[in-house]
Write a protein that holds these residues in place. Structure first.
Motif, PDB file in Angstrom:
ATOM      1  N   THR A 170       8.013  56.318  34.444  1.00  0.00           N
ATOM      2  CA  THR A 170       9.420  56.048  34.159  1.00  0.00           C
ATOM      3  C   THR A 170       9.630  54.599  33.742  1.00  0.00           C
ATOM      4  OG1 THR A 170      10.089  57.724  35.771  1.00  0.00           O
ATOM      5  CG2 THR A 170      11.759  56.146  35.086  1.00  0.00           C
ATOM      6  N   ASN A 171       9.026  53.670  34.476  1.00  0.00           N
ATOM      7  CA  ASN A 171       9.146  52.254  34.111  1.00  0.00           C
ATOM      8  C   ASN A 171       8.596  51.990  32.720  1.00  0.00           C
ATOM      9  OD1 ASN A 171      10.345  51.543  36.545  1.00  0.00           O
ATOM     10  ND2 ASN A 171       8.391  51.086  37.538  1.00  0.00           N
ATOM     11  N   PHE A 172       7.514  52.669  32.396  1.00  0.00           N
ATOM     12  CA  PHE A 172       6.909  52.495  31.063  1.00  0.00           C
ATOM     13  C   PHE A 172       7.884  52.932  29.977  1.00  0.00           C
ATOM     14  CE2 PHE A 172       3.870  53.157  27.625  1.00  0.00           C
ATOM     15  CZ  PHE A 172       2.995  52.089  27.808  1.00  0.00           C
ATOM     16  N   PHE A 173       8.508  54.090  30.159  1.00  0.00           N
ATOM     17  CA  PHE A 173       9.502  54.569  29.186  1.00  0.00           C
ATOM     18  C   PHE A 173      10.642  53.567  29.026  1.00  0.00           C
ATOM     19  CE2 PHE A 173       7.669  58.828  29.509  1.00  0.00           C
ATOM     20  CZ  PHE A 173       7.907  59.338  28.245  1.00  0.00           C
ATOM     21  N   LEU A 174      11.163  53.088  30.134  1.00  0.00           N
ATOM     22  CA  LEU A 174      12.342  52.220  30.081  1.00  0.00           C
ATOM     23  C   LEU A 174      12.026  50.886  29.419  1.00  0.00           C
ATOM     24  CD1 LEU A 174      13.976  52.907  33.579  1.00  0.00           C
ATOM     25  CD2 LEU A 174      14.370  54.060  31.390  1.00  0.00           C
ATOM     26  N   LEU A 175      10.854  50.317  29.703  1.00  0.00           N
ATOM     27  CA  LEU A 175      10.507  49.017  29.119  1.00  0.00           C
ATOM     28  C   LEU A 175      10.183  49.117  27.629  1.00  0.00           C
ATOM     29  CD1 LEU A 175       8.388  47.372  31.960  1.00  0.00           C
ATOM     30  CD2 LEU A 175      10.662  46.704  31.151  1.00  0.00           C
ATOM     31  N   PHE A 176       9.815  50.301  27.165  1.00  0.00           N
ATOM     32  CA  PHE A 176       9.520  50.483  25.749  1.00  0.00           C
ATOM     33  C   PHE A 176      10.727  50.958  24.945  1.00  0.00           C
ATOM     34  CE2 PHE A 176       5.251  49.814  26.928  1.00  0.00           C
ATOM     35  CZ  PHE A 176       4.489  49.646  25.783  1.00  0.00           C
ATOM     36  N   SER A 177      11.866  51.123  25.597  1.00  0.00           N
ATOM     37  CA  SER A 177      13.031  51.648  24.868  1.00  0.00           C
ATOM     38  C   SER A 177      14.308  50.840  25.096  1.00  0.00           C
ATOM     39  CB  SER A 177      13.275  53.107  25.259  1.00  0.00           C
ATOM     40  OG  SER A 177      13.400  53.235  26.662  1.00  0.00           O
ATOM     41  N   LEU A 178      14.615  50.518  26.328  1.00  0.00           N
ATOM     42  CA  LEU A 178      15.891  49.860  26.620  1.00  0.00           C
ATOM     43  C   LEU A 178      16.046  48.470  26.003  1.00  0.00           C
ATOM     44  CD1 LEU A 178      16.661  50.880  30.318  1.00  0.00           C
ATOM     45  CD2 LEU A 178      17.311  52.005  28.179  1.00  0.00           C
ATOM     46  N   PRO A 179      14.996  47.638  25.907  1.00  0.00           N
ATOM     47  CA  PRO A 179      15.200  46.302  25.328  1.00  0.00           C
ATOM     48  C   PRO A 179      15.752  46.317  23.916  1.00  0.00           C
ATOM     49  CG  PRO A 179      13.156  46.338  26.552  1.00  0.00           C
ATOM     50  CD  PRO A 179      13.650  47.764  26.505  1.00  0.00           C
ATOM     51  N   LEU A 180      15.265  47.219  23.061  1.00  0.00           N
ATOM     52  CA  LEU A 180      15.775  47.270  21.686  1.00  0.00           C
ATOM     53  C   LEU A 180      17.208  47.782  21.658  1.00  0.00           C
ATOM     54  CD1 LEU A 180      15.443  46.969  18.664  1.00  0.00           C
ATOM     55  CD2 LEU A 180      14.295  49.205  18.615  1.00  0.00           C
ATOM     56  N   ILE A 181      17.521  48.785  22.475  1.00  0.00           N
ATOM     57  CA  ILE A 181      18.898  49.293  22.540  1.00  0.00           C
ATOM     58  C   ILE A 181      19.837  48.187  22.996  1.00  0.00           C
ATOM     59  CG2 ILE A 181      20.439  50.914  23.703  1.00  0.00           C
ATOM     60  CD1 ILE A 181      18.059  52.855  23.882  1.00  0.00           C
ATOM     61  N   ALA A 182      19.432  47.472  24.043  1.00  0.00           N
ATOM     62  CA  ALA A 182      20.271  46.387  24.569  1.00  0.00           C
ATOM     63  C   ALA A 182      20.451  45.281  23.535  1.00  0.00           C
ATOM     64  CB  ALA A 182      19.650  45.823  25.846  1.00  0.00           C
ATOM     65  N   THR A 183      19.396  44.991  22.790  1.00  0.00           N
ATOM     66  CA  THR A 183      19.479  43.927  21.783  1.00  0.00           C
ATOM     67  C   THR A 183      20.467  44.274  20.684  1.00  0.00           C
ATOM     68  OG1 THR A 183      17.191  43.232  22.194  1.00  0.00           O
ATOM     69  CG2 THR A 183      18.176  42.577  20.097  1.00  0.00           C
ATOM     70  N   THR A 184      20.413  45.499  20.179  1.00  0.00           N
ATOM     71  CA  THR A 184      21.320  45.883  19.090  1.00  0.00           C
ATOM     72  C   THR A 184      22.774  45.877  19.566  1.00  0.00           C
ATOM     73  OG1 THR A 184      20.938  48.227  19.604  1.00  0.00           O
ATOM     74  CG2 THR A 184      19.589  47.252  17.874  1.00  0.00           C
ATOM     75  N   ILE A 185      23.005  46.295  20.805  1.00  0.00           N
ATOM     76  CA  ILE A 185      24.371  46.265  21.342  1.00  0.00           C
ATOM     77  C   ILE A 185      24.829  44.818  21.504  1.00  0.00           C
ATOM     78  CG2 ILE A 185      25.801  46.809  23.347  1.00  0.00           C
ATOM     79  CD1 ILE A 185      24.128  49.356  23.687  1.00  0.00           C
ATOM     80  N   TYR A 186      23.941  43.967  22.014  1.00  0.00           N
ATOM     81  CA  TYR A 186      24.281  42.548  22.169  1.00  0.00           C
ATOM     82  C   TYR A 186      24.611  41.906  20.823  1.00  0.00           C
ATOM     83  CZ  TYR A 186      23.556  37.526  22.701  1.00  0.00           C
ATOM     84  OH  TYR A 186      23.708  36.174  22.643  1.00  0.00           O
ATOM     85  N   LEU A 187      23.799  42.177  19.808  1.00  0.00           N
ATOM     86  CA  LEU A 187      24.044  41.603  18.482  1.00  0.00           C
ATOM     87  C   LEU A 187      25.373  42.077  17.913  1.00  0.00           C
ATOM     88  CD1 LEU A 187      20.467  41.921  16.910  1.00  0.00           C
ATOM     89  CD2 LEU A 187      21.610  39.813  17.628  1.00  0.00           C
ATOM     90  N   SER A 188      25.739  43.329  18.199  1.00  0.00           N
ATOM     91  CA  SER A 188      26.968  43.886  17.640  1.00  0.00           C
ATOM     92  C   SER A 188      28.217  43.227  18.211  1.00  0.00           C
ATOM     93  CB  SER A 188      27.030  45.394  17.881  1.00  0.00           C
ATOM     94  OG  SER A 188      27.289  45.691  19.243  1.00  0.00           O
TER      95      SER A 188
END
Length: 498
Positions: A279-297
């Motif tokens: 589960t940790n592996f999935f989250l670390l490989f996916s959430l950072p990019l999602i969070a970044t795009t939301i932050y940039l927006s």
């Protein structure tokens, strides 16, 4: 039973492939797609907007543009994403069983990003998604485990695919971030192994190729993307933020988007318990990019598909979360069938316009300007009608100029290509993009007579933008029709110097 789920997965991948081939054969190129055709026609190790992989994919699947049609070129997206669907299946099998793999395939196919944006249209996302998921598949079998018990081959294959993903699209660097953060916080024993560092040679090589091209070109790609994705702008852009959230909701399918949110809430509240290291592996490989795009927006305009690959990465974990839901298999199949039918109807409607409102405008120069679907319609008709005019008036020996990469790329593919004509970008680099380099590969533009072709979706008066010419003659105005109604106008100008 186990074997049947694999067969079911392959069946649905095959059905998806057939439908995507149908859509690809019916729709003309959009702005971005026809622009990436230029990557194949004028290959380079990198380009102004993106690295070179999408161009190489197009060259490979079209036999170096020997077969140069919309369908054949789109095979560079369709077939790789069919493979990516099977990789998602394999990830599901690895983390649990074949039923989870099968559900993962269904979830992939109800995603607009997975099915259409990366899976049908020619974009850098197609090779990136394939290599991203391949890298994830190999690395999830290796990095969470003890180095002594892990396959060196899979480690190297994983990082090789990371390099290929980065060479497809820049945001794949988040794979490296995911791998490093996971090792740093959850499996530090890898930090003592030389093979872990040696594996980085693959993504490093891709980065060096991109850097070398940028070194030769004043690091223009980074200047361009820095203007798009600055991390330190503190202003709040409400419209951009809402557009990003809504876009992620729609592109990834509201069901998938909301289910992932519920899964994350359940995970952080300890109500969704699965293998912790997985589960940790999935989250670390996916959430950072999602969070970044939301932050940039929050402060800048962004595009919702930038984070699409992260949602695809979460799909096998989501399949585990929803696997006990009542009738989940049947409901996902229904959703899959509904989406295939809906998109087929939309495809047919774009070409026929039976129910679409007819574009109206007080000026012929702006007809269809607000109809985004016109990007995918009318260019074959434009090609036939404009080519007839150019041949009748013996103008095909003249070059075509444009002040912007769109509609220049459409004009290049549908008009200049079949008539063996040259296209030049005449404008600033941020406006002409790839044409800055294409101009250098062609004879210097010294003609006293040139053609300027534009349409009513992108119209600009040539007298206002090309002051280096003295005379501007409107050769012909051509009407583009759909369902016997005029939906767009095309203008052919002859520009002359004294």
């Amino acid at each position: 039973m186990q074997k049947s789920y694999r067969n079911y997965a392959l069946l649905f991948i095959a059905i998806s492939t057939v439908f995507r081939i149908f859509w690809a054969s019916q729709l003309e190129f959009g702005n971005d797609e026809v622009y990436y055709w230029l990557y194949a026609k004028y290959p380079d190790i990198s380009h102004f907007d993106h690295p070179g992989m999408v161009g190489f994919f197009i060259q490979f699947f079209s036999f170096n543009l020997f077969f140069d049609t919309e369908l054949v070129l789109r095979l560079a997206a369709i077939l790789p994403i069919s493979i990516a669907m099977y990789v998602v299946y394999l990830i599901g099998v690895f983390i649990k069983d074949e039923f989870i793999g099968f559900l993962s395939v269904l979830l992939f196919n109800i995603s607009i990003y997975g099915l259409i944006i990366s899976g049908t249209f020619i974009l850098p996302d197609a090779p990136m998604v394939l290599f991203w998921l391949l890298s994830f598949y190999f690395l999830i079998q290796v990095i969470p485990e003890l180095p002594e018990k892990s396959s060196t081959l899979k480690l190297f294959l994983g990082f090789l695919c990371v390099g290929l993903a980065i060479y497809s699209k820049y945001q794949a660097v988040y794979l490296l971030i995911g791998a490093f953060v996971y090792v740093l916080f959850f499996n530090r024993k890898w930090l003592k192994k030389g093979k872990f560092y040696l594996a980085f040679i693959f993504p490093l090589f891709s980065v060096l190729l991109i850097l070398y091209w940028n070194y030769q070109n004043d690091f223009i790609s980074y200047k361009f993307h820095n203007n798009r994705v600055s991390f330190f702008n503190l202003s709040f852009n409400k419209d951009a933020f809402l557009r990003e959230i809504l876009g992620q909701l729609i592109y990834n399918n509201p069901y998938v988007f909301v289910s992932i949110l519920l899964m994350l809430v359940a995970f952080f509240r300890n109500k969704f318990v699965f293998d912790t290291k997985i589960t940790n592996f999935f989250l670390l490989f996916s959430l950072p990019l999602i969070a970044t795009t939301i932050y940039l927006s929050i402060s800048r305009d962004t595009l919702p598909h930038w984070s699409g690959v992260s949602y695809l990465t979460l799909i096998p974990l989501l399949a585990v979360y929803i696997s006990n839901h009542k009738n989940i298999q049947r409901n996902l199949i229904r959703g899959f069938c509904f989406l295939l039918i809906l998109l087929s109807v939309v495809t047919i409607e774009i070409n026929n316009g039976w129910f679409l409102p007819t574009p109206k405008s007080a000026k012929k120069e702006t007809l269809g300007k607000q109809d985004a679907l016109m990007d995918l319609y009318g260019w074959q008709q434009t090609s036939e009608k404009v080519s007839k005019v150019l041949n009748d008036k013996k103008l095909t020996h003249l070059p075509i100029i444009s002040e912007k990469w769109f509609p220049a790329a459409h004009i290049h593919y549908y008009i200049a290509r079949p008539n063996n004509m040259l296209v030049y970008g005449v404008g600033d680099l941020p406006a002409i993009h790839k044409y800055y380099w294409i101009n250098k590969k062609q004879p210097p533009l010294k003609n006293k007579e040139v053609l300027y072709i534009t349409d009513s979706r992108n119209f600009k008066n040539p007298e206002e933008i090309f002051n280096q010419y003295d005379e501007f003659q409107l050769v012909k105005t051509i009407s583009i029709t759909r369902n016997k109604k005029v939906v767009k106008n095309v203008f052919i100008y002859l520009l002359m110097k004294d």
